[in-house]
Scaffold this motif. Structure first.
Motif, PDB file in Angstrom:
ATOM      1  N   SER A 131       0.855  -1.188   0.000  1.00 27.80           N
ATOM      2  CA  SER A 131       0.000   0.000   0.000  1.00 27.80           C
ATOM      3  C   SER A 131       0.889   1.235   0.000  1.00 27.80           C
ATOM      4  O   SER A 131       2.122   1.137   0.066  1.00 27.80           O
ATOM      5  CB  SER A 131      -0.922  -0.001   1.228  1.00 27.80           C
ATOM      6  N   GLN A 132       0.262   2.393  -0.050  1.00 26.10           N
ATOM      7  CA  GLN A 132       0.994   3.656  -0.091  1.00 26.10           C
ATOM      8  C   GLN A 132       1.681   3.923   1.249  1.00 26.10           C
ATOM      9  O   GLN A 132       1.272   3.409   2.286  1.00 26.10           O
ATOM     10  CB  GLN A 132       0.053   4.801  -0.451  1.00 26.10           C
ATOM     11  N   PRO A 133       2.746   4.735   1.257  1.00 22.80           N
ATOM     12  CA  PRO A 133       3.495   4.956   2.499  1.00 22.80           C
ATOM     13  C   PRO A 133       2.843   5.918   3.485  1.00 22.80           C
ATOM     14  O   PRO A 133       3.244   5.976   4.647  1.00 22.80           O
ATOM     15  CB  PRO A 133       4.835   5.520   2.004  1.00 22.80           C
ATOM     16  N   LYS A 134       1.846   6.681   3.055  1.00 19.10           N
ATOM     17  CA  LYS A 134       1.233   7.682   3.938  1.00 19.10           C
ATOM     18  C   LYS A 134      -0.101   7.189   4.489  1.00 19.10           C
ATOM     19  O   LYS A 134      -0.718   6.287   3.925  1.00 19.10           O
ATOM     20  CB  LYS A 134       1.033   8.989   3.164  1.00 19.10           C
ATOM     21  N   PRO A 135      -0.551   7.801   5.602  1.00 20.72           N
ATOM     22  CA  PRO A 135      -1.851   7.415   6.159  1.00 20.72           C
ATOM     23  C   PRO A 135      -2.984   7.650   5.157  1.00 20.72           C
ATOM     24  O   PRO A 135      -2.891   8.495   4.262  1.00 20.72           O
ATOM     25  CB  PRO A 135      -2.002   8.335   7.388  1.00 20.72           C
ATOM     26  N   CYS A 136      -4.056   6.899   5.329  1.00 18.07           N
ATOM     27  CA  CYS A 136      -5.201   7.007   4.431  1.00 18.07           C
ATOM     28  C   CYS A 136      -6.021   8.271   4.706  1.00 18.07           C
ATOM     29  O   CYS A 136      -6.151   8.708   5.852  1.00 18.07           O
ATOM     30  CB  CYS A 136      -6.104   5.782   4.599  1.00 18.07           C
ATOM     31  N   LYS A 137      -6.608   8.822   3.649  1.00 17.36           N
ATOM     32  CA  LYS A 137      -7.514   9.968   3.788  1.00 17.36           C
ATOM     33  C   LYS A 137      -8.889   9.516   4.258  1.00 17.36           C
ATOM     34  O   LYS A 137      -9.568  10.227   5.002  1.00 17.36           O
ATOM     35  CB  LYS A 137      -7.628  10.697   2.455  1.00 17.36           C
ATOM     36  N   TRP A 144       7.498 -19.133  -7.501  1.00 18.05           N
ATOM     37  CA  TRP A 144       6.331 -18.356  -7.906  1.00 18.05           C
ATOM     38  C   TRP A 144       6.088 -17.193  -6.956  1.00 18.05           C
ATOM     39  O   TRP A 144       6.230 -17.337  -5.728  1.00 18.05           O
ATOM     40  CB  TRP A 144       5.081 -19.229  -7.931  1.00 18.05           C
ATOM     41  N   PHE A 145       5.699 -16.064  -7.537  1.00 22.57           N
ATOM     42  CA  PHE A 145       5.276 -14.909  -6.753  1.00 22.57           C
ATOM     43  C   PHE A 145       3.812 -14.642  -7.062  1.00 22.57           C
ATOM     44  O   PHE A 145       3.411 -14.595  -8.234  1.00 22.57           O
ATOM     45  CB  PHE A 145       6.121 -13.679  -7.089  1.00 22.57           C
ATOM     46  N   LEU A 146       3.016 -14.496  -6.018  1.00 27.87           N
ATOM     47  CA  LEU A 146       1.614 -14.147  -6.190  1.00 27.87           C
ATOM     48  C   LEU A 146       1.429 -12.706  -5.755  1.00 27.87           C
ATOM     49  O   LEU A 146       1.461 -12.402  -4.559  1.00 27.87           O
ATOM     50  CB  LEU A 146       0.711 -15.072  -5.368  1.00 27.87           C
ATOM     51  N   TRP A 147       1.299 -11.820  -6.750  1.00 29.32           N
ATOM     52  CA  TRP A 147       0.992 -10.429  -6.411  1.00 29.32           C
ATOM     53  C   TRP A 147      -0.518 -10.309  -6.214  1.00 29.32           C
ATOM     54  O   TRP A 147      -1.313 -10.788  -7.038  1.00 29.32           O
ATOM     55  CB  TRP A 147       1.426  -9.458  -7.507  1.00 29.32           C
ATOM     56  N   ILE A 148      -0.929  -9.669  -5.112  1.00 25.65           N
ATOM     57  CA  ILE A 148      -2.347  -9.455  -4.850  1.00 25.65           C
ATOM     58  C   ILE A 148      -2.526  -8.023  -4.366  1.00 25.65           C
ATOM     59  O   ILE A 148      -1.902  -7.599  -3.383  1.00 25.65           O
ATOM     60  CB  ILE A 148      -2.887 -10.485  -3.829  1.00 25.65           C
ATOM     61  N   ASP A 149      -3.346  -7.256  -5.082  1.00 25.91           N
ATOM     62  CA  ASP A 149      -3.608  -5.869  -4.707  1.00 25.91           C
ATOM     63  C   ASP A 149      -4.145  -5.800  -3.280  1.00 25.91           C
ATOM     64  O   ASP A 149      -4.781  -6.742  -2.787  1.00 25.91           O
ATOM     65  CB  ASP A 149      -4.628  -5.239  -5.657  1.00 25.91           C
ATOM     66  N   SER A 150      -3.943  -4.653  -2.655  1.00 30.09           N
ATOM     67  CA  SER A 150      -4.380  -4.493  -1.265  1.00 30.09           C
ATOM     68  C   SER A 150      -5.894  -4.610  -1.127  1.00 30.09           C
ATOM     69  O   SER A 150      -6.399  -4.987  -0.066  1.00 30.09           O
ATOM     70  CB  SER A 150      -3.913  -3.147  -0.706  1.00 30.09           C
ATOM     71  N   ASP A 151      -6.653  -4.297  -2.197  1.00 28.06           N
ATOM     72  CA  ASP A 151      -8.109  -4.338  -2.113  1.00 28.06           C
ATOM     73  C   ASP A 151      -8.688  -5.691  -2.510  1.00 28.06           C
ATOM     74  O   ASP A 151      -9.893  -5.815  -2.733  1.00 28.06           O
ATOM     75  CB  ASP A 151      -8.732  -3.235  -2.972  1.00 28.06           C
ATOM     76  N   ALA A 152      -7.845  -6.704  -2.597  1.00 25.10           N
ATOM     77  CA  ALA A 152      -8.299  -8.058  -2.915  1.00 25.10           C
ATOM     78  C   ALA A 152      -8.237  -8.923  -1.657  1.00 25.10           C
ATOM     79  O   ALA A 152      -7.309  -8.798  -0.844  1.00 25.10           O
ATOM     80  CB  ALA A 152      -7.447  -8.670  -4.025  1.00 25.10           C
TER      81      ALA A 152
END
Length: 422
Positions: A115-121, A180-188
């Motif tokens: 995820s992004q390095p800054k706190p969420c809005k 193997w690398f499994l990339w998974i978005d933070s919203d998954a």
């Protein structure tokens, strides 16, 4: 007051024999001083002091020979935009120097997310991020996978959906022991905690994405496949592919041109800028011999299931699995979490009707900044995440003896009775 030594009676007898016996006893029992501090636990005590069984195949993490490897080569760079050659040979040499990692290497998976390095809005964004990460950690623990979470931009100009490529590239070099690398978005979200990707199916492929051939090759739709979740093999092909794929990104001088090319290629693409998903599908279509033939379009299970089509089914799916357990006592037997995979295999024999989707992807929800796609009404994204997370968490909680009775309320659990749900 310190306790006295528990000295045997014969030490107080005056005979020479008694004294000699006493001295021998004291010498051979130095730890009889109860006031003495226990011996410190050493790092080398780690595994054996925990009672690990002997004869089990384990990797030797303490062994790292002084032989020259790619890590000693100053020309090797971890960054996108710095092509690396002879990776298959370099990786093979490293594995030969670390033979304990060669056993089982073909099935070794590392989960990547971030995820992004800054706190969420979004006021609840950081809470959602924590729960989304917990879900991935739970899945990894159940299946013995390692996980790497990136909360920084490894390339300053590759942000948003482009940030995954620098992470995967760096992970390949950092983990030559991983196939193997499994990339998974933070919203998954992993919503079938039992399921494991069928890696043997992909023995002739180097990348696996969720997609449909007719939508990709026939309709030429930019949503014919999803780039937010994918499997990628640790090999030279993958490194080369990511270099080509990344050339469409914002760090490239041809970024604007690629946006125009993508829009002219995909009739349903309205977004003017180049994006990773359109770029991936473009390479599958336009360079099929070089790249496309090594990319598997998976649609037999939900590698990246669209959340709006799935969340409304979770209660019914829960009931299907509960009815199955009611009819098969073996499936409701209490067990250790470490035995979860065993029961997953047994459950496959009795599955009928809708099965749990492997991964539910909340595309367009933007849980961190809160700026979800306007087609999603009100709090439907956050409500859907709550249901999906609790649906997955119920599978985690069962070996611990608890369950969320209401999928809409993650703060409440109740204990499950013996032989539940008989």
């Amino acid at each position: 007051m310190a306790k006295s030594r528990n000295i045997p009676r014969f030490c107080f007898y005056g005979s020479i024999t008694g004294i000699l016996i006493c001295l021998y006893w004291l010498w051979s029992n130095p730890n009889q001083n109860y006031s003495q501090k226990p011996n410190p636990i050493l790092f080398s005590d780690g595994v054996t002091s925990c009672g690990s069984p002997t004869g089990v195949n384990t990797v030797d993490r303490l062994n790292n020979p002084d032989n020259y490897t790619f890590y000693d080569d100053p020309t090797v760079n971890y960054s996108i935009g710095q092509p690396l050659t002879s990776w298959d040979e370099r990786r093979r040499e490293w594995l030969n120097l670390h033979p304990s990692f060669k056993t089982g290497v073909s099935d070794r998976v590392l989960i990547l997310t971030g995820s992004q390095p800054k706190p969420c809005k979004n006021p609840i964004g950081d809470h959602l991020q924590l729960r989304l990460f917990k879900n991935k950690v739970d899945y990894c623990r159940i299946h013995g996978y390692d996980i790497y979470y990136s909360n920084t931009f490894l390339h300053s100009e590759m942000r948003s959906y482009w940030t995954k490529m620098p992470v995967v590239r760096a992970a390949m070099l950092a983990h030559p022991e991983t196939e193997w690398f499994l990339w998974i978005d933070s919203d998954a979200i992993f919503t079938d905690m039992d399921f494991k990707a069928p890696l043997t199916r992909y023995k002739d492929y180097n990348m696996v994405i969720h997609g449909w051939p007719d939508a990709v090759f026939g309709k030429k739709s930019w949503v014919g496949a999803n780039a937010g979740v994918f499997l990628m093999r640790n090999c030279q092909w993958s490194l080369d592919f990511m270099e080509v794929w990344a050339e469409m990104g914002p760090q490239s001088p041809d970024y604007e041109k690629w946006g125009e090319i993508q829009r002219s290629t995909f009739p349903d693409k309205e977004y003017p800028k180049s994006d990773d998903q359109s770029g991936l599908i473009y390479l599958i279509i336009k360079e099929k011999e070089t790249w496309g033939k090594k990319i598997y379009l998976e649609n037999e299970y939900e590698l990246s299931g669209y959340w709006l089509n799935l969340v409304g089914k979770f209660l019914n799916i829960s009931n299907i699995y509960e009815d199955m357990e009611k009819s098969v006592r073996r499936l409701r037997r209490r067990h250790a979490e470490v035995n979860t995979e065993h029961y997953a295999v047994v459950r496959e024999k009795y599955l009928a009707g809708d099965r749990r989707p492997f991964i539910t992807h909340f595309t367009g929800c933007q849980q961190c900044n809160g700026d979800h796609n306007p087609i999603y009404v009100g709090d439907s994204c956050w409500d859907g995440m709550e249901i999906a997370l609790n649906f997955a968490d119920n599978q985690v909680l069962r070996p611990y003896g608890f369950v969320h009775p209401d999928l809409r309320n993650g703060s409440y659990v109740r204990p499950v009775s013996f032989d539940y749900p008989a």
